[in-house]
Scaffold this active site. Sequence first.
Site, PDB file in Angstrom:
ATOM      1  N   ASP A  31       0.867  -1.190   0.000  1.00  0.00           N
ATOM      2  CA  ASP A  31       0.000   0.000   0.000  1.00  0.00           C
ATOM      3  C   ASP A  31       0.898   1.233   0.000  1.00  0.00           C
ATOM      4  N   LEU A  33      -0.324   4.120   1.135  1.00  0.00           N
ATOM      5  CA  LEU A  33      -0.960   4.929   2.184  1.00  0.00           C
ATOM      6  C   LEU A  33      -1.588   6.215   1.635  1.00  0.00           C
ATOM      7  N   ASP A  74       4.084   2.480  -4.209  1.00  0.00           N
ATOM      8  CA  ASP A  74       3.053   3.068  -5.059  1.00  0.00           C
ATOM      9  C   ASP A  74       2.966   2.210  -6.322  1.00  0.00           C
ATOM     10  N   ASN A 119      -3.903   7.261 -11.494  1.00  0.00           N
ATOM     11  CA  ASN A 119      -3.619   6.290 -10.430  1.00  0.00           C
ATOM     12  C   ASN A 119      -4.227   4.924 -10.748  1.00  0.00           C
ATOM     13  N   THR A 145     -16.407  -2.946  -9.864  1.00  0.00           N
ATOM     14  CA  THR A 145     -17.625  -2.341  -9.334  1.00  0.00           C
ATOM     15  C   THR A 145     -18.848  -2.701 -10.169  1.00  0.00           C
ATOM     16  N   HIS A 190     -15.839   5.450 -11.790  1.00  0.00           N
ATOM     17  CA  HIS A 190     -16.433   4.237 -12.368  1.00  0.00           C
ATOM     18  C   HIS A 190     -15.865   3.973 -13.763  1.00  0.00           C
ATOM     19  N   LEU A 247     -25.085   3.896   2.841  1.00  0.00           N
ATOM     20  CA  LEU A 247     -25.693   3.272   4.015  1.00  0.00           C
ATOM     21  C   LEU A 247     -24.873   3.566   5.271  1.00  0.00           C
ATOM     22  N   ARG A 249     -23.132   6.163   5.751  1.00  0.00           N
ATOM     23  CA  ARG A 249     -23.419   7.559   6.097  1.00  0.00           C
ATOM     24  C   ARG A 249     -24.744   7.659   6.858  1.00  0.00           C
ATOM     25  N   THR A 261     -29.316  12.248   4.713  1.00  0.00           N
ATOM     26  CA  THR A 261     -29.163  13.051   3.491  1.00  0.00           C
ATOM     27  C   THR A 261     -29.520  12.246   2.239  1.00  0.00           C
ATOM     28  N   ARG A 330     -24.973  14.891  -7.669  1.00  0.00           N
ATOM     29  CA  ARG A 330     -24.475  14.012  -8.745  1.00  0.00           C
ATOM     30  C   ARG A 330     -25.312  14.171 -10.007  1.00  0.00           C
TER      31      ARG A 330
HETATM   32  P1  NAD Z   1      -9.876   2.469   0.201  1.00  0.00           P
HETATM   33  O1  NAD Z   1      -9.581   3.791  -0.406  1.00  0.00           O
HETATM   34  O2  NAD Z   1     -10.271   2.413   1.630  1.00  0.00           O
HETATM   35  O3  NAD Z   1      -8.617   1.476  -0.006  1.00  0.00           O
HETATM   36  C1  NAD Z   1      -7.803   1.500  -1.139  1.00  0.00           C
HETATM   37  C2  NAD Z   1      -6.377   1.292  -0.665  1.00  0.00           C
HETATM   38  O4  NAD Z   1      -5.504   1.292  -1.794  1.00  0.00           O
HETATM   39  C3  NAD Z   1      -5.911   2.428   0.262  1.00  0.00           C
HETATM   40  O5  NAD Z   1      -5.302   1.900   1.416  1.00  0.00           O
HETATM   41  C4  NAD Z   1      -4.916   3.215  -0.593  1.00  0.00           C
HETATM   42  O6  NAD Z   1      -3.902   3.814   0.186  1.00  0.00           O
HETATM   43  C5  NAD Z   1      -4.402   2.132  -1.540  1.00  0.00           C
HETATM   44  N1  NAD Z   1      -3.938   2.643  -2.832  1.00  0.00           N
HETATM   45  C6  NAD Z   1      -4.575   3.457  -3.697  1.00  0.00           C
HETATM   46  N2  NAD Z   1      -3.798   3.730  -4.754  1.00  0.00           N
HETATM   47  C7  NAD Z   1      -2.640   3.033  -4.575  1.00  0.00           C
HETATM   48  C8  NAD Z   1      -1.438   2.915  -5.301  1.00  0.00           C
HETATM   49  N3  NAD Z   1      -1.260   3.569  -6.449  1.00  0.00           N
HETATM   50  N4  NAD Z   1      -0.457   2.118  -4.818  1.00  0.00           N
HETATM   51  C9  NAD Z   1      -0.620   1.464  -3.648  1.00  0.00           C
HETATM   52  N5  NAD Z   1      -1.717   1.554  -2.896  1.00  0.00           N
HETATM   53  C10 NAD Z   1      -2.721   2.338  -3.352  1.00  0.00           C
HETATM   54  O7  NAD Z   1     -11.002   1.801  -0.713  1.00  0.00           O
HETATM   55  P2  NAD Z   1     -11.854   0.484  -0.423  1.00  0.00           P
HETATM   56  O8  NAD Z   1     -13.223   0.892  -0.013  1.00  0.00           O
HETATM   57  O9  NAD Z   1     -11.087  -0.451   0.435  1.00  0.00           O
HETATM   58  O10 NAD Z   1     -11.957  -0.116  -1.887  1.00  0.00           O
HETATM   59  C11 NAD Z   1     -11.023  -1.090  -2.349  1.00  0.00           C
HETATM   60  C12 NAD Z   1     -11.381  -1.519  -3.760  1.00  0.00           C
HETATM   61  O11 NAD Z   1     -12.704  -2.062  -3.767  1.00  0.00           O
HETATM   62  C13 NAD Z   1     -11.388  -0.341  -4.727  1.00  0.00           C
HETATM   63  O12 NAD Z   1     -10.738  -0.679  -5.910  1.00  0.00           O
HETATM   64  C14 NAD Z   1     -12.854  -0.071  -4.970  1.00  0.00           C
HETATM   65  O13 NAD Z   1     -13.030   0.398  -6.267  1.00  0.00           O
HETATM   66  C15 NAD Z   1     -13.496  -1.412  -4.738  1.00  0.00           C
HETATM   67  N6  NAD Z   1     -14.874  -1.282  -4.245  1.00  0.00           N
HETATM   68  C16 NAD Z   1     -15.143  -0.671  -3.051  1.00  0.00           C
HETATM   69  C17 NAD Z   1     -16.478  -0.545  -2.625  1.00  0.00           C
HETATM   70  C18 NAD Z   1     -16.865   0.132  -1.333  1.00  0.00           C
HETATM   71  O14 NAD Z   1     -18.081   0.290  -1.071  1.00  0.00           O
HETATM   72  N7  NAD Z   1     -15.935   0.537  -0.483  1.00  0.00           N
HETATM   73  C19 NAD Z   1     -17.518  -1.067  -3.424  1.00  0.00           C
HETATM   74  C20 NAD Z   1     -17.184  -1.671  -4.650  1.00  0.00           C
HETATM   75  C21 NAD Z   1     -15.865  -1.769  -5.048  1.00  0.00           C
HETATM   76  N1  USQ Z   2     -26.466   8.961  -1.841  1.00  0.00           N
HETATM   77  C1  USQ Z   2     -27.462   9.630  -1.131  1.00  0.00           C
HETATM   78  N2  USQ Z   2     -27.091  10.253   0.007  1.00  0.00           N
HETATM   79  C2  USQ Z   2     -25.810  10.258   0.477  1.00  0.00           C
HETATM   80  C3  USQ Z   2     -24.818   9.564  -0.256  1.00  0.00           C
HETATM   81  C4  USQ Z   2     -25.187   8.918  -1.421  1.00  0.00           C
HETATM   82  O1  USQ Z   2     -28.623   9.656  -1.508  1.00  0.00           O
HETATM   83  O2  USQ Z   2     -25.560  10.868   1.526  1.00  0.00           O
HETATM   84  C5  USQ Z   2     -26.841   8.253  -3.087  1.00  0.00           C
HETATM   85  C6  USQ Z   2     -26.009   8.647  -4.296  1.00  0.00           C
HETATM   86  O3  USQ Z   2     -26.533   9.804  -4.931  1.00  0.00           O
HETATM   87  C7  USQ Z   2     -26.068   7.377  -5.127  1.00  0.00           C
HETATM   88  C8  USQ Z   2     -26.166   6.259  -4.102  1.00  0.00           C
HETATM   89  O4  USQ Z   2     -26.571   6.880  -2.878  1.00  0.00           O
HETATM   90  O5  USQ Z   2     -27.228   7.365  -5.879  1.00  0.00           O
HETATM   91  C9  USQ Z   2     -24.873   5.488  -3.874  1.00  0.00           C
HETATM   92  O6  USQ Z   2     -23.827   6.375  -3.508  1.00  0.00           O
HETATM   93  P1  USQ Z   2     -22.543   5.811  -2.737  1.00  0.00           P
HETATM   94  O7  USQ Z   2     -21.646   6.958  -2.426  1.00  0.00           O
HETATM   95  O8  USQ Z   2     -22.968   4.963  -1.600  1.00  0.00           O
HETATM   96  O9  USQ Z   2     -21.905   4.805  -3.819  1.00  0.00           O
HETATM   97  P2  USQ Z   2     -21.023   5.052  -5.109  1.00  0.00           P
HETATM   98  O10 USQ Z   2     -20.688   6.464  -5.314  1.00  0.00           O
HETATM   99  O11 USQ Z   2     -21.699   4.347  -6.229  1.00  0.00           O
HETATM  100  O12 USQ Z   2     -19.665   4.314  -4.807  1.00  0.00           O
HETATM  101  C10 USQ Z   2     -19.521   3.230  -3.883  1.00  0.00           C
HETATM  102  C11 USQ Z   2     -18.016   3.038  -3.643  1.00  0.00           C
HETATM  103  C12 USQ Z   2     -17.347   2.640  -4.963  1.00  0.00           C
HETATM  104  C13 USQ Z   2     -18.036   1.390  -5.525  1.00  0.00           C
HETATM  105  C14 USQ Z   2     -19.541   1.633  -5.702  1.00  0.00           C
HETATM  106  C15 USQ Z   2     -20.261   0.341  -6.038  1.00  0.00           C
HETATM  107  O13 USQ Z   2     -17.436   4.237  -3.142  1.00  0.00           O
HETATM  108  O14 USQ Z   2     -15.973   2.347  -4.713  1.00  0.00           O
HETATM  109  O15 USQ Z   2     -17.484   1.048  -6.754  1.00  0.00           O
HETATM  110  O16 USQ Z   2     -20.081   2.070  -4.420  1.00  0.00           O
HETATM  111  S1  USQ Z   2     -21.664   0.629  -7.076  1.00  0.00           S
HETATM  112  O17 USQ Z   2     -22.487   1.693  -6.480  1.00  0.00           O
HETATM  113  O18 USQ Z   2     -22.390  -0.613  -7.155  1.00  0.00           O
HETATM  114  O19 USQ Z   2     -21.175   1.080  -8.360  1.00  0.00           O
END
Ligand code: NAD
Ligand code: USQ
Length: 422
Positions: A31, A33, A74, A119, A145, A190, A247, A249, A261, A330
């Site tokens: 990572d 960081l 990185d 990135n 995603t 996305h 959720l 949030r 919100t 959005r």
């Molecule tokens: P996060 O930001 O908490 O974790 C990502 C980690 O990757 C961080 O620790 C960051 O420091 C590291 N990172 C980013 N760029 C890097 C780089 N260039 N080199 C090394 N490390 C790097 O995000 P998360 O919620 O843990 O999501 C992880 C993955 O899952 C993402 O790719 C995201 O798209 C996917 N994902 C997350 C969600 C969600 O709801 N959190 C939903 C669907 C998909």
């Molecule tokens: N939303 C609200 N109120 C809020 C925050 C969000 O109504 O306070 C709405 C947004 O407008 C959106 C939906 O909730 O319609 C989802 O938003 P989100 O922030 O929970 O999710 P999203 O931006 O889609 O991204 C998150 C993760 C991303 C992952 C994605 C999966 O941050 O890494 O890829 O969920 S998915 O949504 O299936 O594409």
Amino acid sequence: MKIAVLGGDGFCGWPASLHLSDLGHDVLIVDNLSRRRIDEELGASSLTPIVTPEERLSAWQEVGGRQIRFAEIDVAQDYDALLDLLVTERPDAVVHFAEQRAAPYSMKSPAHKRYTVDNNTNATHNVLCALVESGLDAHLVHLGTMGVYGYGTAGMKIPEGYLDVEVTTDQGERIGQQILYPTNPGSIYHMTKCLDQQLFAYYAKNDRLRITDLHQGIIWGTHTDQTLRDERLINRFDYDGDYGTVLNRFLMQAAVGYPLTVHGTGGQTRAFIHIRDMVRCVQIALDNPPGRGDRVKIFNQMTETHRVRDLAEMVARISDASVELVPNPRHEAAENELHVSNDTFLDLGLEPTLLEEGLLLEVEDVARRYADRADLDKIPCTSVWTVEQQPGVPTSRVPTPPSGPGPSPTSSPAEAAAPQSA
Ligand code: NAD
Ligand code: USQ
């Protein structure tokens, strides 16, 4: 198995690393960081008190866990270090979480868009290229995603990655084939995941890499069995307007008495999965790799779909919170249906954690417990996605790409993503 977890300090990567270590695998976290530095840039921090990577790893050993090693690399910018790690460590599998994952963050400014594309695309391409150059036959599991599909239905369940189509040849013959489901990203973030898909398809075809792409829905929840073993192992919990997902949030907002919100009418339907199920899915994917020469395996990693306003009502019901419809920052459909196939994980034994079961626990165990750490000023979403949505700003004054040099390839994300002036 020896498993390199790229992005293993993040919200998904940390609990997944602990889960895999607990199963007896030799886990190596990689990572840079950057996520912790983005917290500094945004002036926001996790609701839960997360400790340094070093403290996390020693706490894991103190509670009897196997040693997990950590390499600060990185992946997007230091190809040589990544290649060197693969050559010396020779992992059996690589799990790739290392990308900038917040859609609102990716839409904040031209610099944030460019940082996210640079990135994420470089990280994914470097991993693929380094796997080929190292000569390793490691299985790559990537966290993608559900958003690559867009959130429509086309009158059918969204299949797992591939769409059956029928074409009419020049000779008038009708031939069936499968193609990657057409992408329809809603944000720059996305969109990077759509680009990733193309990279995976190419490297699976050309270099016979073994790749699984997990099209994951929105994660909710915080704890897994492992992160609960010591407070120093706690997972991060994002609630700010850029990184907090809907959720979590709502759960946090309910705990601090902030009206939930809901964006617009709350008619957006999205796919969800609990964090405990996410770590199991990663394990299941690792246990079921594709063969060499196979096309990319794509699984839809989600367990339920819900409409945002229904979620708000559900949280409000169990916590006495109020709900507020706020203007949607959005650019997205106000209302949509979403039907998704997730048969692969269910067939492979996933038993989903249902929202109805876990919500109350989450409000009480996490959101209320750490409510005093919340900074309410960080709750509003201020990242607007189109020129038209920027209130009171004439189109000509909307931030334009910087005239000087963009974020330097060696700058930190915080520097790279520094707001651009109008
Ligand atoms: P996060 O930001 O908490 O974790 C990502 C980690 O990757 C961080 O620790 C960051 O420091 C590291 N990172 C980013 N760029 C890097 C780089 N260039 N080199 C090394 N490390 C790097 O995000 P998360 O919620 O843990 O999501 C992880 C993955 O899952 C993402 O790719 C995201 O798209 C996917 N994902 C997350 C969600 C969600 O709801 N959190 C939903 C669907 C998909
Ligand atoms: N939303 C609200 N109120 C809020 C925050 C969000 O109504 O306070 C709405 C947004 O407008 C959106 C939906 O909730 O319609 C989802 O938003 P989100 O922030 O929970 O999710 P999203 O931006 O889609 O991204 C998150 C993760 C991303 C992952 C994605 C999966 O941050 O890494 O890829 O969920 S998915 O949504 O299936 O594409």
